[in-house]
Write a protein that holds these residues in place. Structure first.
Motif, PDB file in Angstrom:
ATOM      1  N   VAL A   1      -2.723 -40.193 194.829  1.00 30.90           N
ATOM      2  CA  VAL A   1      -2.722 -38.915 195.537  1.00 30.90           C
ATOM      3  C   VAL A   1      -1.625 -38.006 194.976  1.00 30.90           C
ATOM      4  CG1 VAL A   1      -2.319 -37.823 197.774  1.00 30.90           C
ATOM      5  CG2 VAL A   1      -3.712 -39.886 197.636  1.00 30.90           C
ATOM      6  N   GLY A   2      -0.448 -38.567 194.700  1.00 36.83           N
ATOM      7  CA  GLY A   2       0.657 -37.773 194.151  1.00 36.83           C
ATOM      8  C   GLY A   2       0.318 -37.161 192.807  1.00 36.83           C
ATOM      9  N   ALA A   3      -0.359 -37.913 191.954  1.00 31.78           N
ATOM     10  CA  ALA A   3      -0.753 -37.396 190.638  1.00 31.78           C
ATOM     11  C   ALA A   3      -1.780 -36.274 190.789  1.00 31.78           C
ATOM     12  CB  ALA A   3      -1.306 -38.520 189.774  1.00 31.78           C
ATOM     13  N   LEU A   4      -2.736 -36.458 191.686  1.00 30.78           N
ATOM     14  CA  LEU A   4      -3.728 -35.403 191.921  1.00 30.78           C
ATOM     15  C   LEU A   4      -3.074 -34.144 192.472  1.00 30.78           C
ATOM     16  CD1 LEU A   4      -6.651 -37.533 193.389  1.00 30.78           C
ATOM     17  CD2 LEU A   4      -6.658 -36.258 191.232  1.00 30.78           C
ATOM     18  N   GLN A   5      -2.089 -34.302 193.356  1.00 34.07           N
ATOM     19  CA  GLN A   5      -1.392 -33.151 193.922  1.00 34.07           C
ATOM     20  C   GLN A   5      -0.654 -32.374 192.835  1.00 34.07           C
ATOM     21  OE1 GLN A   5       1.495 -34.159 196.919  1.00 34.07           O
ATOM     22  NE2 GLN A   5       2.063 -32.038 197.269  1.00 34.07           N
ATOM     23  N   VAL A   6       0.035 -33.073 191.956  1.00 34.61           N
ATOM     24  CA  VAL A   6       0.753 -32.407 190.864  1.00 34.61           C
ATOM     25  C   VAL A   6      -0.232 -31.692 189.944  1.00 34.61           C
ATOM     26  CG1 VAL A   6       2.143 -32.803 188.785  1.00 34.61           C
ATOM     27  CG2 VAL A   6       2.829 -33.819 190.958  1.00 34.61           C
ATOM     28  N   LEU A   7      -1.348 -32.341 189.609  1.00 38.63           N
ATOM     29  CA  LEU A   7      -2.358 -31.692 188.770  1.00 38.63           C
ATOM     30  C   LEU A   7      -2.876 -30.414 189.422  1.00 38.63           C
ATOM     31  CD1 LEU A   7      -4.647 -34.514 187.316  1.00 38.63           C
ATOM     32  CD2 LEU A   7      -3.087 -33.012 186.060  1.00 38.63           C
ATOM     33  N   ARG A   8      -3.139 -30.461 190.735  1.00 45.71           N
ATOM     34  CA  ARG A   8      -3.628 -29.268 191.440  1.00 45.71           C
ATOM     35  C   ARG A   8      -2.591 -28.145 191.379  1.00 45.71           C
ATOM     36  NH1 ARG A   8      -5.268 -33.036 195.372  1.00 45.71           N
ATOM     37  NH2 ARG A   8      -7.451 -33.494 195.100  1.00 45.71           N
ATOM     38  N   GLU A   9      -1.327 -28.472 191.595  1.00 43.41           N
ATOM     39  CA  GLU A   9      -0.278 -27.456 191.527  1.00 43.41           C
ATOM     40  C   GLU A   9      -0.191 -26.860 190.130  1.00 43.41           C
ATOM     41  OE1 GLU A   9       3.568 -28.532 193.249  1.00 43.41           O
ATOM     42  OE2 GLU A   9       2.506 -29.951 194.533  1.00 43.41           O
ATOM     43  N   MET A  10      -0.293 -27.709 189.121  1.00 45.14           N
ATOM     44  CA  MET A  10      -0.220 -27.232 187.744  1.00 45.14           C
ATOM     45  C   MET A  10      -1.390 -26.292 187.440  1.00 45.14           C
ATOM     46  SD  MET A  10       1.037 -30.688 185.808  1.00 45.14           S
ATOM     47  CE  MET A  10       1.357 -29.948 184.193  1.00 45.14           C
ATOM     48  N   ARG A  11      -2.577 -26.627 187.925  1.00 42.66           N
ATOM     49  CA  ARG A  11      -3.751 -25.787 187.678  1.00 42.66           C
ATOM     50  C   ARG A  11      -3.734 -24.523 188.528  1.00 42.66           C
ATOM     51  NH1 ARG A  11      -9.273 -27.697 190.070  1.00 42.66           N
ATOM     52  NH2 ARG A  11      -8.030 -27.172 191.895  1.00 42.66           N
TER      53      ARG A  11
ATOM     54  N   LEU B   1       0.463 -39.347 184.766  1.00 48.86           N
ATOM     55  CA  LEU B   1      -0.312 -38.275 184.147  1.00 48.86           C
ATOM     56  C   LEU B   1      -0.281 -38.373 182.623  1.00 48.86           C
ATOM     57  CD1 LEU B   1       0.713 -35.332 186.486  1.00 48.86           C
ATOM     58  CD2 LEU B   1      -1.431 -36.637 186.493  1.00 48.86           C
ATOM     59  N   MET B   2       0.857 -38.770 182.070  1.00 52.19           N
ATOM     60  CA  MET B   2       0.946 -38.954 180.622  1.00 52.19           C
ATOM     61  C   MET B   2       0.124 -40.167 180.184  1.00 52.19           C
ATOM     62  SD  MET B   2       4.825 -38.111 179.492  1.00 52.19           S
ATOM     63  CE  MET B   2       5.751 -38.428 180.982  1.00 52.19           C
ATOM     64  N   ARG B   3       0.224 -41.243 180.940  1.00 55.29           N
ATOM     65  CA  ARG B   3      -0.479 -42.484 180.600  1.00 55.29           C
ATOM     66  C   ARG B   3      -1.971 -42.239 180.462  1.00 55.29           C
ATOM     67  NH1 ARG B   3       0.353 -45.275 185.075  1.00 55.29           N
ATOM     68  NH2 ARG B   3       2.455 -45.752 184.412  1.00 55.29           N
ATOM     69  N   TYR B   4      -2.511 -41.406 181.350  1.00 51.64           N
ATOM     70  CA  TYR B   4      -3.939 -41.144 181.325  1.00 51.64           C
ATOM     71  C   TYR B   4      -4.294 -39.869 180.560  1.00 51.64           C
ATOM     72  CZ  TYR B   4      -4.069 -45.036 184.441  1.00 51.64           C
ATOM     73  OH  TYR B   4      -3.914 -46.292 184.960  1.00 51.64           O
ATOM     74  N   ALA B   5      -3.343 -39.333 179.811  1.00 52.12           N
ATOM     75  CA  ALA B   5      -3.567 -38.185 178.919  1.00 52.12           C
ATOM     76  C   ALA B   5      -4.186 -37.004 179.654  1.00 52.12           C
ATOM     77  CB  ALA B   5      -4.410 -38.612 177.722  1.00 52.12           C
ATOM     78  N   LEU B   6      -3.650 -36.666 180.852  1.00 46.65           N
ATOM     79  CA  LEU B   6      -4.139 -35.542 181.635  1.00 46.65           C
ATOM     80  C   LEU B   6      -3.237 -34.321 181.514  1.00 46.65           C
ATOM     81  CD1 LEU B   6      -5.191 -37.563 184.796  1.00 46.65           C
ATOM     82  CD2 LEU B   6      -6.628 -36.820 182.880  1.00 46.65           C
ATOM     83  N   ILE B   7      -2.101 -34.497 180.850  1.00 45.49           N
ATOM     84  CA  ILE B   7      -1.186 -33.404 180.554  1.00 45.49           C
ATOM     85  C   ILE B   7      -0.764 -33.537 179.095  1.00 45.49           C
ATOM     86  CG2 ILE B   7      -0.333 -33.139 182.916  1.00 45.49           C
ATOM     87  CD1 ILE B   7       2.122 -34.773 182.152  1.00 45.49           C
ATOM     88  N   ARG B   8      -0.245 -32.447 178.546  1.00 40.86           N
ATOM     89  CA  ARG B   8       0.264 -32.513 177.173  1.00 40.86           C
ATOM     90  C   ARG B   8       1.632 -31.871 177.112  1.00 40.86           C
ATOM     91  NH1 ARG B   8      -0.242 -27.629 174.527  1.00 40.86           N
ATOM     92  NH2 ARG B   8      -1.641 -26.185 175.574  1.00 40.86           N
ATOM     93  N   GLN B   9       2.467 -32.404 176.250  1.00 46.04           N
ATOM     94  CA  GLN B   9       3.833 -31.918 176.101  1.00 46.04           C
ATOM     95  C   GLN B   9       3.836 -30.700 175.193  1.00 46.04           C
ATOM     96  OE1 GLN B   9       6.561 -35.023 175.245  1.00 46.04           O
ATOM     97  NE2 GLN B   9       8.341 -33.697 175.303  1.00 46.04           N
ATOM     98  N   THR B  10       4.545 -29.640 175.604  1.00 42.29           N
ATOM     99  CA  THR B  10       4.595 -28.407 174.825  1.00 42.29           C
ATOM    100  C   THR B  10       5.974 -28.140 174.245  1.00 42.29           C
ATOM    101  OG1 THR B  10       5.077 -27.085 176.786  1.00 42.29           O
ATOM    102  CG2 THR B  10       2.761 -27.334 176.171  1.00 42.29           C
ATOM    103  N   ASP B  11       7.009 -28.744 174.837  1.00 37.98           N
ATOM    104  CA  ASP B  11       8.374 -28.494 174.369  1.00 37.98           C
ATOM    105  C   ASP B  11       9.155 -29.795 174.465  1.00 37.98           C
ATOM    106  OD1 ASP B  11      10.855 -27.483 173.709  1.00 37.98           O
ATOM    107  OD2 ASP B  11      11.085 -26.289 175.519  1.00 37.98           O
TER     108      ASP B  11
ATOM    109  N   ILE C   1      -1.006 -28.899 182.052  1.00 39.35           N
ATOM    110  CA  ILE C   1      -2.266 -29.593 182.305  1.00 39.35           C
ATOM    111  C   ILE C   1      -3.201 -29.332 181.123  1.00 39.35           C
ATOM    112  CG2 ILE C   1      -3.200 -27.655 183.642  1.00 39.35           C
ATOM    113  CD1 ILE C   1      -4.613 -29.744 185.433  1.00 39.35           C
ATOM    114  N   ASN C   2      -3.949 -30.343 180.728  1.00 39.87           N
ATOM    115  CA  ASN C   2      -4.901 -30.161 179.631  1.00 39.87           C
ATOM    116  C   ASN C   2      -6.324 -30.121 180.184  1.00 39.87           C
ATOM    117  OD1 ASN C   2      -5.707 -32.830 180.031  1.00 39.87           O
ATOM    118  ND2 ASN C   2      -4.458 -33.618 178.368  1.00 39.87           N
ATOM    119  N   GLU C   3      -7.292 -30.028 179.287  1.00 41.34           N
ATOM    120  CA  GLU C   3      -8.692 -29.910 179.702  1.00 41.34           C
ATOM    121  C   GLU C   3      -9.161 -31.129 180.498  1.00 41.34           C
ATOM    122  OE1 GLU C   3     -11.733 -27.638 180.479  1.00 41.34           O
ATOM    123  OE2 GLU C   3     -10.001 -26.969 179.329  1.00 41.34           O
ATOM    124  N   GLU C   4      -8.733 -32.322 180.106  1.00 38.42           N
ATOM    125  CA  GLU C   4      -9.102 -33.531 180.861  1.00 38.42           C
ATOM    126  C   GLU C   4      -8.565 -33.455 182.288  1.00 38.42           C
ATOM    127  OE1 GLU C   4     -10.767 -36.735 179.683  1.00 38.42           O
ATOM    128  OE2 GLU C   4     -11.546 -35.053 178.545  1.00 38.42           O
ATOM    129  N   GLY C   5      -7.338 -32.984 182.438  1.00 39.29           N
ATOM    130  CA  GLY C   5      -6.752 -32.839 183.766  1.00 39.29           C
ATOM    131  C   GLY C   5      -7.513 -31.841 184.622  1.00 39.29           C
TER     132      GLY C   5
END
Length: 106
Positions: A10-20, A49-59, A70-74
């Motif tokens: 649930v925590g990972a989904l919440q962070v993804l929603r906030e990011m999107r 989120l990193m483990r499942y490749a749902l975000i990508r590092q930009t800096d 957040i990336n397209e998979e996320g």
């Protein structure tokens, strides 16, 4: 529903929603921890989120600061309740390597 089919918490989904929804980055700074917008989050959620490749590092910030978006998979996992990316169908995901297992910022 505590987890997205395939493992997400649930925590990972919440962070993804906030990011999107708020166009926020997930930021790590040495000494300050993990943040999404103005809210602190856990290293456990960030690494999930990193483990499942749902975000990508930009800096990379020389090791003191990291920025992730957040990336397209996320986005797809949030937009389509039936979508399960390949990384979630594989035990342990694909995004994390050995280097992150030794990190002390969890």
């Amino acid at each position: 529903m505590g987890r997205k089919p395939g493992l997400l918490t649930v925590g990972a989904l919440q962070v993804l929603r906030e990011m999107r929804d708020q166009d926020e980055e997930l930021v790590f700074e040495v000494g300050a921890g993990w943040w999404v917008g103005l809210r602190r989050t856990s290293g456990r959620v960030a690494f999930e989120l990193m483990r499942y490749a749902l975000i990508r590092q930009t800096d990379f910030g020389g090791g003191r600061l990291e920025r992730h978006v957040i990336n397209e998979e996320g986005r797809m996992i949030l937009d389509d309740p039936t979508y399960v990316p390949l990384s979630l169908r594989q035990p342990g995901g694909i995004g994390l390597g050995v280097a992150l297992r030794s990190r002390k910022d969890l």
